[in-house]
Design a protein around this motif. Structure first.
Motif, short mmCIF file in Angstrom:
data_model
loop_
_atom_site.label_atom_id
_atom_site.label_comp_id
_atom_site.label_asym_id
_atom_site.label_seq_id
_atom_site.Cartn_x
_atom_site.Cartn_y
_atom_site.Cartn_z
N ALA A 129 1.13 -1.19 0.06
CA ALA A 129 -0.06 -0.06 0.14
C ALA A 129 0.87 1.37 0.06
CB ALA A 129 -0.87 -0.08 1.19
N GLY A 130 0.56 2.22 -0.77
CA GLY A 130 1.41 3.46 -0.97
C GLY A 130 2.49 3.32 -1.73
N ASP A 131 3.00 2.28 -2.23
CA ASP A 131 4.16 2.36 -3.00
C ASP A 131 3.86 2.24 -4.53
OD1 ASP A 131 6.77 1.74 -4.44
OD2 ASP A 131 7.13 0.10 -2.96
N ALA A 132 3.84 3.37 -5.32
CA ALA A 132 3.29 3.26 -6.45
C ALA A 132 4.36 2.48 -7.55
CB ALA A 132 3.11 4.80 -7.02
N THR A 133 5.57 2.18 -7.07
CA THR A 133 6.44 1.66 -7.82
C THR A 133 6.31 -0.06 -7.72
OG1 THR A 133 7.99 1.52 -6.15
CG2 THR A 133 8.27 3.30 -7.68
N ASP A 134 5.57 -0.44 -6.80
CA ASP A 134 5.45 -1.86 -6.47
C ASP A 134 4.20 -2.27 -7.51
OD1 ASP A 134 5.95 -4.27 -5.48
OD2 ASP A 134 4.98 -3.93 -3.62
N VAL A 135 4.28 -3.71 -7.71
CA VAL A 135 3.57 -4.32 -8.61
C VAL A 135 2.73 -5.69 -8.08
CG1 VAL A 135 5.06 -3.76 -10.71
CG2 VAL A 135 5.45 -5.79 -9.36
N PHE A 136 1.91 -6.08 -8.84
CA PHE A 136 1.36 -7.40 -8.48
C PHE A 136 2.17 -8.34 -8.92
CE2 PHE A 136 -2.72 -5.20 -8.67
CZ PHE A 136 -3.41 -5.58 -7.64
N THR A 137 2.51 -9.42 -7.98
CA THR A 137 3.35 -10.47 -8.26
C THR A 137 2.67 -11.96 -8.20
OG1 THR A 137 5.25 -9.62 -6.80
CG2 THR A 137 5.65 -11.87 -7.77
N LEU A 138 2.51 -12.42 -9.40
CA LEU A 138 1.58 -13.71 -9.84
C LEU A 138 2.62 -14.81 -9.91
CD1 LEU A 138 -1.03 -14.59 -10.30
CD2 LEU A 138 -0.52 -14.39 -12.85
N THR A 139 2.29 -16.12 -9.14
CA THR A 139 2.94 -17.03 -9.38
C THR A 139 1.98 -18.21 -9.67
OG1 THR A 139 4.63 -16.54 -7.78
CG2 THR A 139 4.69 -18.86 -8.30
N THR A 140 2.00 -19.01 -10.89
CA THR A 140 1.27 -20.30 -11.04
C THR A 140 1.92 -21.27 -11.18
OG1 THR A 140 1.52 -19.93 -13.38
CG2 THR A 140 0.01 -18.37 -12.52
N ASP A 141 1.36 -22.44 -11.83
CA ASP A 141 1.91 -23.64 -11.91
C ASP A 141 2.79 -23.68 -13.06
OD1 ASP A 141 -0.04 -23.68 -13.59
OD2 ASP A 141 -0.95 -25.66 -13.00
N ARG A 142 2.65 -22.72 -13.85
CA ARG A 142 3.76 -22.52 -15.05
C ARG A 142 4.73 -21.81 -14.90
NH1 ARG A 142 -0.96 -22.75 -18.96
NH2 ARG A 142 -1.62 -24.70 -18.74
N GLY A 143 4.76 -20.45 -14.16
CA GLY A 143 5.74 -19.62 -14.02
C GLY A 143 5.44 -18.47 -13.14
N MET A 144 6.08 -17.40 -13.50
CA MET A 144 5.76 -16.09 -12.26
C MET A 144 6.06 -14.99 -13.19
SD MET A 144 8.77 -14.55 -10.75
CE MET A 144 8.07 -13.89 -9.20
N GLY A 145 5.30 -13.85 -12.84
CA GLY A 145 5.41 -12.70 -13.72
C GLY A 145 4.69 -11.58 -12.87
N TYR A 146 4.75 -10.41 -13.38
CA TYR A 146 4.52 -8.97 -12.78
C TYR A 146 3.26 -8.37 -13.49
CZ TYR A 146 8.71 -9.92 -10.27
OH TYR A 146 9.71 -10.46 -9.53
N LEU A 147 2.20 -7.79 -12.82
CA LEU A 147 1.24 -6.93 -13.33
C LEU A 147 1.35 -5.58 -12.96
CD1 LEU A 147 -0.38 -10.09 -12.78
CD2 LEU A 147 -1.73 -8.97 -14.43
N ASP A 148 1.25 -4.67 -13.63
CA ASP A 148 1.04 -2.97 -13.24
C ASP A 148 -0.20 -2.81 -12.35
OD1 ASP A 148 2.87 -0.78 -14.57
OD2 ASP A 148 0.61 -0.20 -13.52
N GLN A 149 -0.10 -2.02 -11.44
CA GLN A 149 -1.17 -1.90 -10.59
C GLN A 149 -1.94 -0.60 -11.09
OE1 GLN A 149 -0.64 -0.27 -6.55
NE2 GLN A 149 1.58 0.23 -7.13
N GLY A 150 -1.40 -0.08 -11.87
CA GLY A 150 -1.96 1.27 -12.84
C GLY A 150 -2.65 0.87 -13.99
N THR A 151 -2.34 -0.13 -14.70
CA THR A 151 -2.80 -0.56 -16.17
C THR A 151 -3.40 -1.80 -16.11
OG1 THR A 151 -0.87 -1.27 -16.99
CG2 THR A 151 -1.20 1.12 -16.98
N GLY A 152 -2.98 -2.71 -14.99
CA GLY A 152 -3.16 -4.17 -15.16
C GLY A 152 -2.69 -4.87 -16.19
#
Lengths: 732, 158
Positions: free
Chosen positions: A237-260
């Motif tokens: 919360a409050g860190d605009a440079t941070d992102v969503f971190t997603l891990t699945t059974d295939r791999g991992m990645g990041y999603l932008d919290q401002g654009t998705g």
């Protein structure tokens, strides 16, 4: 070689493996419980929906995790307090506490590291490795035992410990191999011995710098079913440079919290993909039924350890150890032994030691293991075999003729038979083996050599002749070592036949006291009626055998003995008074035990041969109809167990009793009685009855003739029944 | 309980430290964990500068590099590179237990805008990046800071 590869890791690792098996079985239950007790996400639900529902409940959600069992956990903050709950994927609402299951955690730590962290992990890994070695070497042994991989499920024979061991093992082995291999893989991965190629995307250097995109609208999450989710971590919360971190059974990645938008993505490498399957196979996390099956199979480990140790102990006791024995593939001389009670092993050991002293490498094994194709350095094969019953193979040579028929002739062979020339078929099995070998084209050194009644002199003479043939000076001094005898103290005696100068007695001895430990490892006196009691008379080394008329469960040792004119042993027995003792030992006689069926049993005996038959009647209870034909001389002199026979007839334990007396009234022998009762016998045989005969040799021959006559209308003979295992004899 | 003395910890990790070891002081880092009820927690101790950029690592409690990615702020700043903590790692710290570290830290790092972070994580439990983020000042020494998930309190003192 394979056998010792199986035996030593087994004995050493047994305690650890039992611990790992029991904890593993207990752990196998948890994934199943968790799968059943947590509500599962529907197949259509995607991660965007789930994340939005959780966020609606807990706006400050930090992280959502999905366990392989389908359990979904969310973490968030209530003000300044960290909070968490198991989430119902259908509603996003809290559905339970996230407190870890203490018992499961405790079991996991015991199972994987014995509470000793990395040191413990190494110990359990070594145990897993021993299990793998055990499973593979055991599989080879089973395949060898049944005669090839294609006969993997063939019927097994032999002593019960080994049979049960192999029967359980061939079912469990594939599962144990999977458990062991996956355990080793997981340990190697924990210690970073395997390449770690699990997905790792580096943190995006550029983000939109905006916040507040609706999680429900993120395309990357909408296209992802909940079943593939591992972890979704929300931006701080409050860190605009941070992102969503997603891990699945295939791999991992990041999603932008401002654009998705998906900012970066990385796939798992092949090692990580295999690792996921390994984890599932080992833990059952995500495959609960498989986990339960694996846990169930792990329970075979304690049973395998116990039966394995028992059969090892039994084999160790059964045959003498030979120091410095060479492997079968390396030995110059192969000594193959056919023995029932163990005395032939003694002679074989004497020969082996002498050959070793003369510089030969020697391998000594049971004749059952006959496999000339493995004897790569052999110069000769020495077969030393006793005979069991009338020309049949002793227990360590039951499959020898079969093996001989399959093998092609190689190096010269010699056959030395051991037997008793007072029996009609002297050394019958040795003769059959030798004849078969000759017919197959084996080169036989010193044909037709026989040792009568364990004579050390004859054995020494044979040694000289054999040594001369192979160019070695052999001085075989064999001192037969009788099995370790115990003192048996006489409890009571019932005398018969003194009036007619043919004294005989039923002698009842006390069971020797054995420690619990001795009983546990099978050294205690355990026997059934029909087994043999070897009695070593004073002033002699060679024992005399008597059939037991009681089982250890009866709480006493009972035999029926008659005084033979000039007989050393019978004379000493007849002179025993209660409190006196004799030196005696047990010898199992499994061929003369009643089977476990419920078909009628026809018992035929004469004189002291009534002993084991009376024992059977006493032990069998009312389980099956028992019919006794008993021949004695005179009702007043040697009707052994007369009182009990009357009682057993009365209370139904004995369905039929026929007595024949040879020195009174009609002068009837038991075989005459059989002929008279032909109709009844045929009926019993048609019901599947089994016949057991005990008594003197002449009587047994007479009984065979009589029965063959009686059964002729059915198209059966005594020999037919014998080959079907329905006709057992104990003859002296 | 553990007591570690790492003489040149920061000399390895950052050039910001003055080379003269005489100008360093021995700092004790005391971390008490809550009864969070799981297996041993991994803790990453590291510094960021006045701009919030990574300055260097002080200590890693937890020996297996494959789990470092779960110390997510530290991993984000270092790329999860285990070389950042080579030679300055120790055992993970159990639930309800305390860890004590004794490090020589350059005087120049105090009252210069640096922040000491602790990331925490434990097996099958939540990640807790920057659970502690406390300015490195002379005044702050000896004053316990509360954590929120794994860490009950943390104190640095000379």
């Amino acid at each position: 070689m394979i056998r010792s590869l199986h035996r030593w890791p087994g004995l050493i690792a047994a305690a650890f493996l039992i611990l790992l098996a029991v904890t593993g079985t207990a752990l196998s239950v948890f994934p199943a419980l968790e799968t059943v007790t947590t509500s599962q996400a529907s197949a259509q639900q995607n991660v965007a929906e789930l994340a939005a529902m959780v966020q609606a409940q807990h706006p400050s959600v930090e992280q959502i995790k999905r366990a392989p069992t389908g359990k979904i956990t969310a973490w968030w903050f209530d003000g300044n307090t960290a909070a968490s709950a198991v989430v119902d994927p259908a509603t996003g609402k809290d559905a339970g506490s996230t407190d870890p299951n203490r018992l499961e955690q405790w079991l996991i730590n015991l199972h994987r590291s014995l509470f000793l962290n990395d040191n413990g992990r190494m110990v359990t890994a070594v145990a897993a490795l021993s299990m793998l070695v055990l499973a593979l070497s055991g599989a080879l042994l089973v395949s060898r035992r049944v005669g090839g991989w294609r006969r993997w499920f063939a019927r097994l024979r032999g002593p019960w410990e080994g049979r049960i061991h192999s029967e359980m093992a061939r079912l469990a082995v594939p599962f144990l191999v999977i458990s062991a291999v996956t355990a080793l893989w997981m340990t190697a991965s924990t210690f970073s011995l395997l390449p770690d190629d699990s997905a790792y995307a580096s943190f995006p250097s550029q983000t939109s710098g905006q916040t507040g995109f609706d999680v429900a609208q993120m395309a990357g999450l909408q296209s992802l079913p909940v079943s593939q989710l591992r972890d979704l971590t929300f931006p701080a919360a409050g860190d605009a440079t941070d992102v969503f971190t997603l891990t699945t059974d295939r791999g991992m990645g990041y999603l932008d919290q401002g654009t998705g938008a998906m900012l970066a993505w990385s796939d798992n490498g092949p090692w990580a993909q295999v690792g996921e399957w390994i984890y599932l196979l080992h833990t059952g996390q995500g495959a609960a039924i498989w986990g339960l099956l694996l846990g169930l199979m792990a329970l075979s480990i304690p049973a395998l350890a116990i039966t394995g140790a028992l059969s090892w102990a039994k084999a160790r006791r059964g045959r003498p150890a030979l120091r410095g024995m060479a492997a079968a593939s390396k030995a110059q001389t192969l000594i193959l032994v056919g023995s029932e009670g163990g005395s032939t092993w003694g002679f074989a050991t004497t020969l082996a030691k002498n050959l070793q002293a003369a510089g030969q490498s020697v391998h000594m094994a049971a004749l059952n293991s006959f496999a000339p194709e493995r004897y790569r350095h052999a110069e000769r094969i020495v077969v030393m075999t006793a005979t069991w019953g009338e020309g049949t193979a002793p227990s360590s040579a039951k499959r020898a003729l079969e093996r001989l028929a399959e093998a092609s002739p190689s190096v010269p062979m010699t056959v030395l038979g051991f037997g008793d020339s007072s029996f009609p078929d002297f050394c019958g099995f040795a003769t059959s083996f030798e004849t078969a070998a000759r017919a197959k084209g084996w080169d036989l050194i010193l044909p037709e050599q026989r040792i009568d009644r364990g004579s050390p002199q004859e054995f020494a003479r044979w040694g000289q002749a054999f040594g001369a043939k192979i160019g070695l000076a052999l001085e075989l001094h064999h001192q037969p070592s009788a099995p370790k005898a115990q003192a048996l103290s006489l409890l009571s005696r019932r005398d018969y036949g003194e009036a007619v100068q043919a004294p005989a007695a039923i002698l009842r001895f006390a069971l020797p006291k054995t420690s619990l430990w001795a009983r546990l490892i099978g050294r205690g006196m355990r026997f059934q009626a029909g087994d043999l009691l070897g009695i070593v008379p004073q002033g002699a080394r060679i024992p005399r055998y008597y059939s037991l008329a009681s089982a250890s469960a009866n709480g006493f040792v009972e035999i029926v003995a008659r005084k033979h004119p000039g007989g050393l042993c019978s004379g000493q027995l007849m002179a025993l008074q209660p409190g006196d003792s004799v030196q005696a030992f047990l010898r199992p006689n499994p061929d003369f035990h009643p089977d476990r069926g419920t078909t009628p049993l026809i018992l035929i005996g004469a004189g002291t041969g009534i002993g084991p038959l009376a024992g059977f009647i006493r032990s069998q209870g009312n389980r099956r109809p028992l019919h006794l034909w008993f021949g004695a001389r005179h009702p007043d002199t040697d009707l052994f167990y007369g009182q009990e026979l009357a009682e057993w007839s009365e209370n139904g334990q004995l369905a039929g009793l026929t007595t024949a007396f040879s020195r009174s009234g009609k002068r009837h022998y038991v075989q005459d009685a059989l002929r008279q009762d032909g109709e009844a016998l045929r009926e019993l045989i048609q019901l599947g009855a089994r016949i057991m005969v005990c008594g003197g040799r002449d009587m047994a021959t007479g009984v065979q003739q009589a029965l063959t006559e009686v059964l002729a209308p059915l198209g059966l003979t005594a020999a037919n029944l014998k080959s079907e295992g329905r006709y057992a004899e104990d003859v002296y | 309980m553990q007591m570690k003395s790492i003489l040149s910890a920061l000399a390895i990790t950052t050039a910001l430290i003055t080379p003269a070891i005489a100008q360093a002081k021995t700092v004790t880092l005391a971390t008490n964990l809550t009864q969070y009820g799981g297996n041993g927690a991994y803790l990453a101790y590291y510094l960021t500068d006045a701009n919030g950029a990574y300055a260097g690592s002080l200590w890693m409690a937890g020996g297996k590099a494959k789990y470092y990615r779960h110390l997510s702020d530290w991993a984000r700043m270092t790329g999860g590179n285990p070389a950042e903590v080579a030679g300055i790692t120790g055992a993970s710290i159990g639930s309800g237990q305390g860890g004590y570290l004794s490090l020589d830290i350059s005087d120049a790092l105090f009252d210069a805008g640096y922040t000491l972070h602790i990331d925490a994580a434990a097996e099958d439990m939540r990640e807790s990046p920057s659970e502690i983020a406390v300015p490195l000042t002379s005044k702050g020494a000896g004053k316990p800071v509360q954590g929120s998930r794994y860490i009950a309190d943390f104190t640095y003192s000379f």
